[in-house]
Design a protein around this motif. Sequence first.
Motif, short mmCIF file in Angstrom:
data_model
loop_
_atom_site.label_atom_id
_atom_site.label_comp_id
_atom_site.label_asym_id
_atom_site.label_seq_id
_atom_site.Cartn_x
_atom_site.Cartn_y
_atom_site.Cartn_z
N SER A 44 -58.96 -8.43 -24.08
CA SER A 44 -58.59 -8.02 -25.26
C SER A 44 -57.55 -6.42 -24.59
N SER A 45 -57.07 -6.43 -23.08
CA SER A 45 -56.42 -5.28 -22.49
C SER A 45 -54.27 -5.30 -22.51
N ASN A 46 -54.48 -6.93 -23.38
CA ASN A 46 -53.41 -7.09 -23.68
C ASN A 46 -52.71 -6.65 -25.41
N THR A 47 -53.32 -6.41 -25.74
CA THR A 47 -53.61 -6.73 -27.53
C THR A 47 -52.68 -5.49 -28.29
N PRO A 48 -52.30 -5.39 -29.00
CA PRO A 48 -51.63 -4.08 -29.52
C PRO A 48 -52.06 -3.26 -29.87
N SER A 49 -51.51 -2.39 -31.10
CA SER A 49 -52.35 -1.29 -31.38
C SER A 49 -53.02 -1.55 -32.64
N ALA A 50 -54.13 -1.22 -33.54
CA ALA A 50 -54.50 -1.84 -34.64
C ALA A 50 -53.74 -2.00 -35.51
N SER A 51 -52.43 -1.21 -35.57
CA SER A 51 -51.56 -0.43 -36.47
C SER A 51 -50.26 -2.02 -36.60
N THR A 52 -50.70 -2.76 -35.31
CA THR A 52 -49.68 -3.48 -35.07
C THR A 52 -50.64 -4.93 -35.63
N ALA A 53 -51.64 -4.85 -35.23
CA ALA A 53 -52.85 -6.20 -34.55
C ALA A 53 -52.63 -7.23 -35.52
N GLY A 54 -52.40 -7.29 -36.78
CA GLY A 54 -52.39 -8.18 -37.34
C GLY A 54 -50.28 -8.69 -37.81
N THR A 55 -49.89 -7.99 -37.44
CA THR A 55 -48.54 -8.40 -38.18
C THR A 55 -47.83 -9.48 -36.74
N ALA A 56 -46.86 -9.97 -37.10
CA ALA A 56 -46.54 -11.23 -36.84
C ALA A 56 -45.11 -10.81 -35.23
N PRO A 57 -45.79 -11.53 -34.07
CA PRO A 57 -43.91 -11.02 -32.81
C PRO A 57 -43.16 -10.83 -33.55
N SER A 58 -42.39 -9.83 -33.16
CA SER A 58 -41.39 -8.71 -33.71
C SER A 58 -39.70 -9.16 -32.27
N SER A 59 -38.68 -8.58 -33.02
CA SER A 59 -37.67 -8.52 -32.17
C SER A 59 -37.25 -7.41 -31.94
N THR A 60 -36.73 -7.10 -30.87
CA THR A 60 -36.33 -5.39 -31.25
C THR A 60 -34.49 -5.63 -31.07
N PRO A 61 -34.24 -4.96 -32.07
CA PRO A 61 -32.82 -5.23 -32.23
C PRO A 61 -31.90 -4.27 -30.82
N PRO A 67 -45.09 -14.74 -27.74
CA PRO A 67 -46.77 -14.58 -28.34
C PRO A 67 -48.16 -14.57 -27.51
N LEU A 68 -48.54 -15.05 -26.07
CA LEU A 68 -49.44 -15.50 -25.88
C LEU A 68 -49.82 -14.27 -24.99
N LEU A 69 -48.91 -13.03 -25.50
CA LEU A 69 -49.63 -11.77 -25.07
C LEU A 69 -49.62 -10.49 -25.90
N SER A 70 -49.31 -11.57 -27.04
CA SER A 70 -50.36 -10.82 -28.79
C SER A 70 -51.02 -11.00 -28.96
N LYS A 71 -52.21 -10.60 -29.90
CA LYS A 71 -53.82 -10.36 -30.34
C LYS A 71 -52.54 -11.35 -31.95
N SER A 72 -53.39 -12.20 -31.88
CA SER A 72 -52.88 -13.55 -32.73
C SER A 72 -54.06 -13.26 -34.59
N ASP A 73 -53.84 -13.71 -35.62
CA ASP A 73 -54.60 -13.63 -36.60
C ASP A 73 -55.51 -14.95 -37.07
N LEU A 74 -54.81 -15.84 -36.02
CA LEU A 74 -54.72 -17.08 -36.36
C LEU A 74 -56.35 -17.44 -36.07
N PRO A 75 -56.96 -18.32 -37.01
CA PRO A 75 -58.05 -18.97 -36.84
C PRO A 75 -58.78 -18.94 -35.07
#
Length: 100
Positions: A24-41, A55-63
């Motif tokens: 769980s140390s690689n998970t984003p904060s609770a405010s971004t946990a349910g969002t899809a990975p985004s790109s930084t412009p 996407p492998l370092l982000s928490k997934s909301d999939l089953p």
Amino acid sequence: MPSIRRLTLASMVTALVAVAGCSSSNTPSASTAGTAPSSTPAPAGSSAPMKRENPLLSKSDLPFQAPPFDQIKDSDFEPAFKQGMADQLQQVQKIADNPA
């Protein structure tokens, strides 16, 4: 013949690396946990390419916290493996340093 302690430590490292994706140390904060990975412009006037989140370092909301396989690129694996192994080795070191 290797010592029992060395074999036990090697077994623990192997087992922990196998489950590195569950860390769980690689998970984003609770405010971004349910969002899809985004790109930084890139800043205006910059020719730098847009940087996307691995996407492998982000928490997934999939089953079962399955990663979004449709977003994974070959280049995502090496950084994810390195990060997972580093995290697990830190946990193993904490266990090994425990005087109890």
